[in-house]
Enzyme design. Sequence first.
Site, PDB file in Angstrom:
ATOM      1  CG  LEU A 151      24.357 -14.856  21.134  1.00  0.00           C
ATOM      2  CD1 LEU A 151      24.634 -15.544  22.445  1.00  0.00           C
ATOM      3  CD2 LEU A 151      25.603 -14.125  20.682  1.00  0.00           C
ATOM      4  CG  PHE A 247      13.859 -24.279  23.356  1.00  0.00           C
ATOM      5  CD1 PHE A 247      14.399 -23.692  24.492  1.00  0.00           C
ATOM      6  CD2 PHE A 247      14.504 -24.103  22.153  1.00  0.00           C
ATOM      7  CE1 PHE A 247      15.568 -22.939  24.413  1.00  0.00           C
ATOM      8  CE2 PHE A 247      15.665 -23.361  22.059  1.00  0.00           C
ATOM      9  CZ  PHE A 247      16.190 -22.782  23.182  1.00  0.00           C
ATOM     10  CG  LEU A 248       8.640 -30.427  22.942  1.00  0.00           C
ATOM     11  CD1 LEU A 248       7.874 -29.238  23.467  1.00  0.00           C
ATOM     12  CD2 LEU A 248       8.123 -30.800  21.555  1.00  0.00           C
ATOM     13  CB  CYS A 258      18.292 -14.984  28.394  1.00  0.00           C
ATOM     14  SG  CYS A 258      19.798 -14.195  27.798  1.00  0.00           S
ATOM     15  CE  LYS A 261      18.725 -10.429  31.076  1.00  0.00           C
ATOM     16  NZ  LYS A 261      17.963  -9.962  29.945  1.00  0.00           N
TER      17      LYS A 261
HETATM   18  N1  LIG Z   1      23.879 -14.330  27.297  1.00  0.00           N
HETATM   19  C1  LIG Z   1      23.058 -14.615  26.300  1.00  0.00           C
HETATM   20  O1  LIG Z   1      22.923 -15.769  25.879  1.00  0.00           O
HETATM   21  C2  LIG Z   1      22.261 -13.520  25.630  1.00  0.00           C
HETATM   22  C3  LIG Z   1      21.625 -13.779  24.400  1.00  0.00           C
HETATM   23  C4  LIG Z   1      20.910 -12.765  23.793  1.00  0.00           C
HETATM   24  C5  LIG Z   1      20.809 -11.524  24.426  1.00  0.00           C
HETATM   25  N2  LIG Z   1      21.401 -11.315  25.623  1.00  0.00           N
HETATM   26  C6  LIG Z   1      21.302  -9.985  26.239  1.00  0.00           C
HETATM   27  O2  LIG Z   1      22.521  -9.285  25.983  1.00  0.00           O
HETATM   28  C7  LIG Z   1      22.875  -8.463  27.096  1.00  0.00           C
HETATM   29  C8  LIG Z   1      24.258  -8.815  27.595  1.00  0.00           C
HETATM   30  O3  LIG Z   1      24.229 -10.135  28.079  1.00  0.00           O
HETATM   31  P1  LIG Z   1      25.572 -10.903  28.466  1.00  0.00           P
HETATM   32  O4  LIG Z   1      25.174 -12.277  28.863  1.00  0.00           O
HETATM   33  O5  LIG Z   1      26.589 -10.734  27.390  1.00  0.00           O
HETATM   34  O6  LIG Z   1      26.011 -10.046  29.751  1.00  0.00           O
HETATM   35  P2  LIG Z   1      27.369 -10.146  30.567  1.00  0.00           P
HETATM   36  O7  LIG Z   1      27.025  -9.781  31.963  1.00  0.00           O
HETATM   37  O8  LIG Z   1      28.055 -11.433  30.292  1.00  0.00           O
HETATM   38  O9  LIG Z   1      28.278  -9.001  29.942  1.00  0.00           O
HETATM   39  C9  LIG Z   1      28.105  -7.635  30.149  1.00  0.00           C
HETATM   40  C10 LIG Z   1      29.483  -6.983  30.174  1.00  0.00           C
HETATM   41  O10 LIG Z   1      29.364  -5.567  30.125  1.00  0.00           O
HETATM   42  C11 LIG Z   1      30.369  -4.995  30.927  1.00  0.00           C
HETATM   43  N3  LIG Z   1      29.985  -3.610  31.204  1.00  0.00           N
HETATM   44  C12 LIG Z   1      29.055  -3.138  32.086  1.00  0.00           C
HETATM   45  N4  LIG Z   1      28.953  -1.795  31.969  1.00  0.00           N
HETATM   46  C13 LIG Z   1      29.818  -1.423  30.997  1.00  0.00           C
HETATM   47  C14 LIG Z   1      30.145  -0.164  30.402  1.00  0.00           C
HETATM   48  N5  LIG Z   1      29.571   0.976  30.774  1.00  0.00           N
HETATM   49  N6  LIG Z   1      31.064  -0.148  29.410  1.00  0.00           N
HETATM   50  C15 LIG Z   1      31.669  -1.288  29.012  1.00  0.00           C
HETATM   51  N7  LIG Z   1      31.409  -2.495  29.541  1.00  0.00           N
HETATM   52  C16 LIG Z   1      30.485  -2.563  30.515  1.00  0.00           C
HETATM   53  C17 LIG Z   1      30.431  -5.928  32.131  1.00  0.00           C
HETATM   54  O11 LIG Z   1      31.640  -5.796  32.834  1.00  0.00           O
HETATM   55  C18 LIG Z   1      30.280  -7.285  31.448  1.00  0.00           C
HETATM   56  O12 LIG Z   1      31.539  -7.825  31.084  1.00  0.00           O
HETATM   57  C19 LIG Z   1      21.748  -8.653  28.120  1.00  0.00           C
HETATM   58  O13 LIG Z   1      20.790  -7.665  27.938  1.00  0.00           O
HETATM   59  C20 LIG Z   1      21.172 -10.009  27.743  1.00  0.00           C
HETATM   60  O14 LIG Z   1      19.831 -10.124  28.118  1.00  0.00           O
HETATM   61  C21 LIG Z   1      22.142 -12.271  26.231  1.00  0.00           C
END
Ligand SMILES: NC(=O)c1ccc[n+]([C@@H]2O[C@H](COP(=O)([O-])OP(=O)(O)OC[C@H]3O[C@@H](n4cnc5c(N)ncnc54)[C@H](O)[C@@H]3O)[C@@H](O)[C@H]2O)c1
Length: 440
Positions: A151, A247-248, A258, A261
């Site tokens: 997403l 993305f262009l 994302c 990192k």
């Molecule tokens: N943000 C994006 O657009 C996106 C898209 C695809 C994939 N991802 C991947 O998904 C993952 C999450 O990204 P995000 O942007 O949602 O992160 P985020 O930082 O917004 O959310 C992570 C949440 O997890 C909580 N948390 C941490 N440890 C915990 C535990 N032990 N139990 C319960 N909750 C806990 C934190 O408090 C936080 O609210 C990452 O690996 C990211 O790379 C993100």
Amino acid sequence: MDISVAGTGYVGLVTGVCLASRGHKVTCVETDRQKLAALRAGEPPIFEPGLRALMAESAANLTFTDDYAGAYKNAEVIFISVGTPERGDGYANLKYVYDAAEQIAASAESGCTVVMKSTVPMGTCEKLEKFFACHAGENVRIDVASNPEFLSQGTAVRDFLNEQRLVFGVRSASAEKVLRAVYAGFTKPVIVTDPQTAEMIKYASNNFLALKISFINEIANICELVGADVDTVSYGMGLDKRIGEKFLRAGIGYGGSCFPKDTLALHWLAKYHDYELKTVKAAIEVNENQRIRLIKKLRKYHKSVEGLRVAVLGLTFKPGTDDLREAPSVMNINILLEEGAAVTVWDPVAVPRVKAMFGDQVGYADTIERAVEGTDACLVLTEWEEIKNFDLKKFKHLMKTPLILDGRNCFDLRAAAEAGITYDSIGRKRVTPAPDGSCA
Ligand SMILES: NC(=O)c1ccc[n+]([C@@H]2O[C@H](COP(=O)([O-])OP(=O)(O)OC[C@H]3O[C@@H](n4cnc5c(N)ncnc54)[C@H](O)[C@@H]3O)[C@@H](O)[C@H]2O)c1
């Protein structure tokens, strides 16, 4: 199905809410007390279009808790969707993933499938499966599957419900069956593969998109040197189906939680295997430079930034989100402040988060007009609709010196010329007012 979700960030909350909307009973576990309080009050702690309404509609199927033991005890499926930020040396920090895994191992009383939604390096799911084999209770079998998420913030709910593909990285037929049951009713192509390949699909996708952005940004920089127009170049390239238009769009580089990192993590991983991923390395370097492109442009107009009044319009790394992680605005504001500029910012959703970061070091305007009033320069960093629809002529009337440096190519060059402003964007001709002050 009884599903638990560890982490209610941009991915976890959207996953939980969307699966609840499809009839699953979902328990979302969140360790951050402030976020949990908001969720329990029916308030999503993040800004994501459509999320609040879907959360309210699906309330009967949704529980929010910090009682992980209760949530994981008898769950059939547990999604891990915690953050995997950069560790400091480039690699992904898996602390939060392992914290969640420990909590699951200590709590699960019956067999379940742990589904990795977080973006994790290749091999992580396999390691977790071994971890559970050693640390889960006696006779508690925990399968681990990879189900990376694709997403985009700003369109997350729509993306999740209409994913272009589902990737299941599994090592058993039973794990595949569980994932098919979770996504019953989703009509998308499903790729069933091993966890390592699934993990790599996610990294390769994000790295490719980052490369595409850095490529068009370099083309933009050359366009400026040779007098070509990058927007037309992108359009012309994008019509080629082999390339595609997405993305262009040239700009001040990618940000967010994302791409920065995930490029660093893949680059690190390649190096660890004694392989240099040259394309990704270049994409990272190009992006680092692109992020300060507007500051470099500003220095062409003003020898010193000290004492300048500068407006910054748009603070989030893209429109449709309140996320400031790796947003170019943060770096640009920091540089402006360090060099002695007085900065006023405007953004439709991110001001509370920016206040938490910058406090009273910057001024906050509730309208674009107030942000730019009396300023010497204006930096545009996010292509919010409110900015794109702003009447360019107002810059001339409101600013002390109408110098607009646009990092997102929000405005039409002809309109900029008619407005009588100096308008410098990315990969396009610079517009300056006619010498006699009339509109060029
Ligand atoms: N943000 C994006 O657009 C996106 C898209 C695809 C994939 N991802 C991947 O998904 C993952 C999450 O990204 P995000 O942007 O949602 O992160 P985020 O930082 O917004 O959310 C992570 C949440 O997890 C909580 N948390 C941490 N440890 C915990 C535990 N032990 N139990 C319960 N909750 C806990 C934190 O408090 C936080 O609210 C990452 O690996 C990211 O790379 C993100």
